[in-house]
Design an enzyme around this catalytic site. Structure first.
Site, short mmCIF file in Angstrom:
data_model
loop_
_atom_site.label_atom_id
_atom_site.label_comp_id
_atom_site.label_asym_id
_atom_site.label_seq_id
_atom_site.Cartn_x
_atom_site.Cartn_y
_atom_site.Cartn_z
N GLY A 42 34.91 71.99 -18.82
CA GLY A 42 34.76 73.38 -19.23
C GLY A 42 35.88 73.77 -20.18
O GLY A 42 37.05 73.51 -19.91
N LEU A 45 37.78 80.19 -21.62
CA LEU A 45 39.18 80.64 -21.64
C LEU A 45 40.04 79.80 -20.71
O LEU A 45 41.13 79.36 -21.08
CB LEU A 45 39.27 82.10 -21.22
CG LEU A 45 38.91 83.09 -22.31
CD1 LEU A 45 39.01 84.51 -21.76
CD2 LEU A 45 39.84 82.94 -23.50
N HIS A 268 26.73 94.89 -12.26
CA HIS A 268 27.25 95.88 -13.21
C HIS A 268 26.23 97.00 -13.38
O HIS A 268 25.06 96.74 -13.61
CB HIS A 268 27.51 95.18 -14.55
CG HIS A 268 28.42 95.95 -15.44
ND1 HIS A 268 28.06 97.13 -16.00
CD2 HIS A 268 29.69 95.70 -15.86
CE1 HIS A 268 29.07 97.58 -16.74
NE2 HIS A 268 30.07 96.73 -16.67
N SER A 286 28.67 98.44 -22.24
CA SER A 286 30.03 98.58 -21.69
C SER A 286 30.19 99.74 -20.71
O SER A 286 29.63 100.81 -20.88
CB SER A 286 31.02 98.74 -22.84
OG SER A 286 32.27 99.07 -22.32
N ARG A 335 32.07 100.36 -10.13
CA ARG A 335 30.83 99.66 -10.46
C ARG A 335 29.88 99.53 -9.28
O ARG A 335 28.68 99.78 -9.40
CB ARG A 335 31.15 98.25 -10.96
CG ARG A 335 31.79 98.25 -12.32
CD ARG A 335 32.13 96.85 -12.79
NE ARG A 335 32.70 96.95 -14.14
CZ ARG A 335 33.17 95.90 -14.81
NH1 ARG A 335 33.16 94.70 -14.28
NH2 ARG A 335 33.67 96.06 -16.02
N LEU A 446 39.33 87.95 -17.85
CA LEU A 446 39.96 87.28 -18.99
C LEU A 446 41.42 86.99 -18.64
O LEU A 446 41.95 85.91 -18.92
CB LEU A 446 39.88 88.17 -20.24
CG LEU A 446 38.46 88.57 -20.66
CD1 LEU A 446 38.50 89.44 -21.92
CD2 LEU A 446 37.61 87.33 -20.94
C1 LIG Z 1 28.70 90.12 -21.04
C2 LIG Z 1 30.01 89.91 -20.34
C3 LIG Z 1 31.10 90.74 -20.66
C4 LIG Z 1 32.33 90.54 -20.03
N1 LIG Z 1 33.39 91.36 -20.37
C5 LIG Z 1 34.59 91.15 -19.80
C6 LIG Z 1 35.73 91.94 -20.18
O1 LIG Z 1 35.64 92.83 -21.03
N2 LIG Z 1 36.91 91.68 -19.59
C7 LIG Z 1 37.06 90.69 -18.66
O2 LIG Z 1 38.17 90.49 -18.19
N3 LIG Z 1 36.00 89.93 -18.28
C8 LIG Z 1 34.78 90.13 -18.83
N4 LIG Z 1 33.72 89.34 -18.44
C9 LIG Z 1 33.94 88.22 -17.52
C10 LIG Z 1 34.61 87.04 -18.25
O3 LIG Z 1 34.12 86.96 -19.57
C11 LIG Z 1 34.37 85.69 -17.59
O4 LIG Z 1 34.59 85.79 -16.22
C12 LIG Z 1 35.33 84.63 -18.13
O5 LIG Z 1 35.30 84.61 -19.52
C13 LIG Z 1 35.01 83.25 -17.58
O6 LIG Z 1 35.80 82.28 -18.23
P1 LIG Z 1 35.81 80.78 -17.74
O7 LIG Z 1 36.72 80.05 -18.67
O8 LIG Z 1 36.10 80.72 -16.31
O9 LIG Z 1 34.30 80.29 -17.92
P2 LIG Z 1 33.33 80.20 -19.20
O10 LIG Z 1 33.85 80.90 -20.38
O11 LIG Z 1 31.98 80.56 -18.72
O12 LIG Z 1 33.35 78.66 -19.57
C14 LIG Z 1 32.70 77.70 -18.81
C15 LIG Z 1 32.87 76.37 -19.49
O13 LIG Z 1 32.39 75.36 -18.64
C16 LIG Z 1 31.50 74.50 -19.32
N5 LIG Z 1 30.60 73.98 -18.31
C17 LIG Z 1 29.90 74.63 -17.36
N6 LIG Z 1 29.25 73.78 -16.58
C18 LIG Z 1 29.53 72.54 -17.03
C19 LIG Z 1 29.16 71.22 -16.63
N7 LIG Z 1 28.39 71.00 -15.58
N8 LIG Z 1 29.63 70.19 -17.36
C20 LIG Z 1 30.44 70.39 -18.44
N9 LIG Z 1 30.83 71.60 -18.83
C21 LIG Z 1 30.38 72.66 -18.14
C22 LIG Z 1 30.89 75.34 -20.39
O14 LIG Z 1 30.44 74.52 -21.44
C23 LIG Z 1 32.09 76.20 -20.80
O15 LIG Z 1 32.89 75.49 -21.70
C24 LIG Z 1 32.48 89.52 -19.06
C25 LIG Z 1 31.40 88.71 -18.76
C26 LIG Z 1 30.17 88.91 -19.36
C27 LIG Z 1 29.03 88.04 -18.95
#
Ligand SMILES: Cc1cc2nc3c(=O)[nH]c(=O)nc-3n(C[C@H](O)[C@H](O)[C@H](O)COP(=O)(O)OP(=O)(O)OC[C@H]3O[C@@H](n4cnc5c(N)ncnc54)[C@H](O)[C@@H]3O)c2cc1C
Lengths: 641, 275
Positions: A42, A45, A268, A286, A335, A446
């Site tokens: 993954g 972020l 949400h 939002s 929420r 984030l």
């Molecule tokens: C529409 C929306 C708006 C949001 N707005 C906000 C906000 O304003 N502020 C805030 O703090 N949070 C917000 N969130 C929540 C936040 O964006 C997420 O919780 C956060 O970005 C998740 O980051 P992550 O790195 O954990 O996962 P992700 O960014 O989902 O990354 C997952 C990674 O894992 C990889 N992956 C998944 N499964 C596999 C697999 N089996 N094999 C290989 N790779 C895999 C994917 O390719 C990707 O690279 C929002 C979420 C959404 C949906």
């Protein structure tokens, strides 16, 4: 009972734990780091920031993503912002206040020490991102600007217009790219992890599938980090990207990693309603809109009422139910409260729109008061997005909104080092359960993803690696044979059923069961029913799913089937967890546990624990409890009346 | 009129969603099918019926794919993920235009109400030497990643960054840098360009970092390395037709290309790199 779970929270006063811990963990000396290989699955972020930081430290990293580029991880979609207790606004923010807000916002179901550390490193995140060239919003003096978000009384949210996630992810992507070009990180795009390889009870590698060629590959390493995001797509419809999945976390769970608080999902309140059977995902509007929009439905049921017709409903026939029930917070209740109330009025038959599953979010008063221009300057892009999707103009008619699944607080159980119950296997970002308890505050995901990736795991992983031999387990080890066979058998089975229902049909059915019985409001009886329904669905899936094509080509039908097979199993544990927790807390509302006024009732004496579910293989997971101890905050019931 | 109709129908107890049925469309799709990179590929025609104007373009293809699977046929493969216009994954040329007929949106944001009953719609992948087709509408855009890897970042390690407010940045500059930074890396600019040039894409990153104080140290080497990589990937030359900016779903401005050219010439004049 809790003896199996050791949270490894360091001794000492809350504010000193992390400093002390950093000093006491084992270190790998700089010259030896290059002798260790780390797999990061993954590159959102959490994963991109971790992989880049590991590379900078000198470790050899292999990173994996299912998209065609790390820049497309779902973190890119985050809109609103990222919290940090910089106190640039001089409004009384501090590490302790951010910690306190997060613990309280999570309805006292998270671990104090982890949350405090999150608040502590939040300020470093902003420094780091600015140094990378992330173009945060600034004021006219050239300094960083902030906005406020739900659940906080200070302005601590940093943002980049409505695209904060995009800008933060592109910053981390840059850092990752630098390590790729230095040769410290090898990136595997369009590659999906399908199993963890266990050698003597520790994680020593993974099995992946190249999504273009279908090739099954073996990768060995000294440690494995999962950063694979949330599992909201269990519900089929959510604000998550289409590919978001639980597969990596679930397969790790099957190998022994406990799954914590799976029933804690965030719904949400302000999303664009479902428009028909064809609906594939839901779009978030939002939270900030509730600052100016008024939520209402007609007092008398008017099924099918359109936004245009709403203009003809006189004031005295409208029920501004949030303002009526919660006079002090009004439309700005948290929420979970806003979502539940929307559901209630729709259940009463007072919902609007073609499906009856929508409420109005009305800007007429705000436009009359402030003028269209001011409203446009605040929400222009959201209004445009709304218009694009629905064809309605929210400057003229009220928006229609309905709650949607958005975020999963539950995830793999991790200790203070972010290590799962499998030694050598770590989980970071949304894929772990660590910091948000039963409800996440806006702009905190984030923060957590980047805290884990930039500032926590680069230290804590050393503690494990320092005790590992340099010699890696070879990919010819029998554990790799066994894991590869498991993966191949699973794929073959899916391809050979050749039934007559598509994967999407199963996924939609699963989503509906979960939404109806394990969604915004849950009852013991409903959950038991859902449990039976999911069991039946699982049986039918393995007899009747239709997957076309072969395993050795790009096959999106097979990819989906594989993910849905895991969602079904995860759903079973979510239901089990929701059934066990007979209290209401955060996003988990058990109808049996409410105050006389119909609000959520937490039961601290019985349920102040993290539920960590252990895979048993016999259909029912085993519950392990990590008791939550609060030494620095006083538990109170939330009230927004 | 429609209001009255709806009301009348409500009174008769028929569900309101029946009323919009009459707006549904029947369409003919001509879609590029190609089994894999080595296959020659060609167009195939499909009929889709009863398409609701509320569907997104990709949902319309989802419906087609469900039908294909039921008939034991290979579904149309296409790239997509967030379905809200920000991840940059979706990539279809619709009736000759990258991301379709409407300006300022990606394919996933296009809705069927932009089409009419009886329309013929041609759907193709991005076409460019540097974006080889993988299958059907799915192309390989890793060339974009390699350009970014060549220098699209500030070389700063984790930890040790100065306080975020130490260097004030005038709002105007921060805003302009942000505008350039909103590129989603979808590749529509390349698909729109008759030479398949990647200048708009490269210029967006070069501009963002050239404008910010944090980007100054590597300003010259960055532009040289990124342009060199762009050339190596086989993207074509820019002849200033502006087609890229016209089709960019995020409105990345052509002025970024002018800045890229200035940066590049400036860097070459004082180059310390032997190229
Ligand atoms: C529409 C929306 C708006 C949001 N707005 C906000 C906000 O304003 N502020 C805030 O703090 N949070 C917000 N969130 C929540 C936040 O964006 C997420 O919780 C956060 O970005 C998740 O980051 P992550 O790195 O954990 O996962 P992700 O960014 O989902 O990354 C997952 C990674 O894992 C990889 N992956 C998944 N499964 C596999 C697999 N089996 N094999 C290989 N790779 C895999 C994917 O390719 C990707 O690279 C929002 C979420 C959404 C949906």
């Amino acid at each position: 009972m809790s003896s199996v779970l050791n949270s490894k929270v360091p001794e000492g006063p809350l504010a000193e734990k992390w400093e002390k811990h950093k000093f006491s963990v084992k270190l790998v000396n700089p010259a030896n780091k290059r002798k260790y290989d780390i797999i990061v699955v993954g590159t959102g972020l959490a994963g991109a920031s971790a992989a880049a930081s590991f590379g900078e430290l000198g470790y050899n990293v292999k990173a994996f993503a299912y998209q065609d580029s790390p820049r497309r991880a779902h973190s890119i979609a985050a809109q609103g912002g990222i919290n940090a207790s910089k106190n640039y606004q001089n409004d009384g923010d501090s590490t302790f206040r951010l910690f306190y807000d997060t613990i309280k916002g999570g309805d006292y179901r998270s671990r104090e020490a982890n949350v405090y550390r999150l608040a502590e490193v939040s300020t470093n995140i902003i420094d780091q991102c600015v140094a990378q060239g992330v173009p945060f919003a600034r004021d006219y003096g050239g300094l960083l600007d902030n906005r406020s978000f739900g659940g906080a009384q200070v302005s601590r949210t940093f943002y980049a217009r409505g695209q904060t996630g995009q800008q933060l992810l592109l910053g981390a992507y840059g850092a990752l790219n630098r390590q790729i070009s230095n040769g410290k990180v090898k990136m595997y795009n369009r590659t999906e992890m399908l199993d963890v390889v266990m050698v003597n009870g520790e994680a020593k590698g993974i099995i992946t599938r190249n999504l273009i060629t279908g090739e099954i590959e073996r990768h060995s390493a000294h440690a494995v980090v999962l950063a694979t995001g949330g599992y909201g797509n269990v519900f089929f419809l959510s604000t998550n990207a289409m590919g978001c999945n639980a597969t990596a976390a679930w397969r790790a769970h099957r190998r022994g990693a406990f799954f914590a608080n799976p029933c804690f999902t965030q719904i949400h309140p302000t999303c664009i309603p479902v428009s028909g059977e064809h609906q594939s995902k839901l779009t978030l509007m939002s939270e900030s809109l509730r600052n100016d929009g008024r939520v209402w439905v007609p007092k008398e049921a008017r099924k099918g009422l359109t936004a245009k017709e709403a203009l003809n409903i006189p004031e005295e026939e409208r029920d501004y139910y949030l303002e009526r029930k919660y006079p002090s917070f009004g439309n700005l209740v948290p929420r979970d409260v806003a979502s539940r109330n929307a559901k209630d009025v729709c259940d009463e038959g007072r919902g609007v729109g073609p499906s009856g599953l929508a409420v109005f979010l009305d800007f007429a008063d705000a436009i009359n008061r402030d003028g269209e221009d001011l409203i446009r300057s605040k929400y222009g892009n959201l209004f445009d997005m709304y218009m694009q999707i629905t064809g309605d103009n929210p400057y003229e008619v009220p928006m229609m909104i309905y709650p949607a699944v958005h975020y999963t607080m539950g995830g793999l159980w991790v200790d203070y080092n972010l290590q799962t119950t499998i030694p050598g296997l770590y989980a970071i970002g949304e894929c772990n359960f660590s910091d948000h308890g039963a409800n996440r505050l806006g702009a905190s995901a984030l923060m957590q993803g980047l805290a884990d990736g930039y500032f926590v795991i680069p230290y804590t992983i050393g503690d494990y690696l320092a005790s590992q031999p340099y010699e890696k387990v070879g990919t010819d080890h029998e554990a790799f044979d066994e894991a590869e066979k498991t993966v191949n058998d699973h794929l073959d089975k899916l391809l050979n059923i050749n039934g007559n229902k598509t994967v999407d049909e199963f996924h939609k059915e699963l989503g509906k069961i979960m939404w109806d019985y394990c969604g915004m409001s849950r009852t013991g009886e409903g959950l038991k029913k859902a449990s039976g329904m999911v069991k039946e669905l699982k049986e039918e899936f393995w007899k009747n799913v239709k997957v076309v094509g072969t395993a050795d080509e790009l096959n999106q039908s097979l990819e989906k089937a594989n993910r849905v097979s895991d969602f079904i199993e995860l759903a079973e544990v979510m239901i089990q967890d929701a059934l066990d927790r007979a209290e209401s807390c955060g996003g988990h509302f058990r109808e049996e546990s409410q105050t006389p006024e119909g609000e959520a009732l937490r039961i601290d004496d019985e349920y102040s624990y993290v539920s960590a579910w252990e895979f048993t293989g016999n259909g029912a997971a085993k519950l392990n409890k990590e008791d939550l101890v609060f030494e620095n905050v006083k538990l109170t019931q939330r009230s927004y009346k | 009129m429609l209001n009255l109709l709806n009301e009348a129908i409500n009174r008769t107890g028929i569900k309101a969603d029946k009323t919009i049925k009459n707006l549904n469309m029947n369409l003919t799709l001509k879609i590029w099918r190609q089994k894999n990179q080595n296959d020659k590929g060609g167009f195939e025609s499909y009929q889709v019926s009863d398409v609701s104007p509320d569907m997104s373009f990709l949902e319309m293809i989802d419906v087609l794919n469900e039908d294909l699977v039921k008939e034991d046929k290979d579904p149309v493969h296409f790239d997509h993920d967030c379905r809200e216009g920000i991840c940059g994954t979706c990539s279809m040329v619709i009736n000759g235009r990258p991301h379709g007929p409407k300006e300022g949106i990606t394919t996933c944001q296009l809705h069927m109400r932009s089409f009419s009953d009886g329309d013929h719609i041609t759907i193709e992948p991005w076409r460019a030497k540097a974006f080889p087709v993988i299958k059907d509408l799915v192309v390989d855009r890793t060339s974009f990643d390699r350009i970014q890897q060549a220098g699209g970042y500030v070389s700063v390690n984790t930890g040790g960054a100065p306080d975020a407010n130490e260097i004030p940045i005038p709002k105007r500059i921060a805003d302009e840098a942000f505008d350039a930074a909103t590129c989603i890396g979808c590749g529509a600019c390349v698909a729109a360009c008759k030479n398949a040039s990647a200048m708009l894409f490269v210029s967006a990153k070069v501009s963002q970092l050239a404008m910010l104080p944090q980007g100054q140290v590597e300003r010259k080497t960055r532009v040289e390395k990124m342009v060199a990589q762009m050339d190596e990937e086989g993207f074509g030359a820019c002849t200033n037709t502006g087609a890229c900016a016209a089709e960019c779903p995020k409105g990345i401005d052509l002025s970024n290309i002018a800045r890229l050219n200035r940066e590049y010439i400036g860097a070459k004049l004082k180059s310390e790199n032997v190229s």
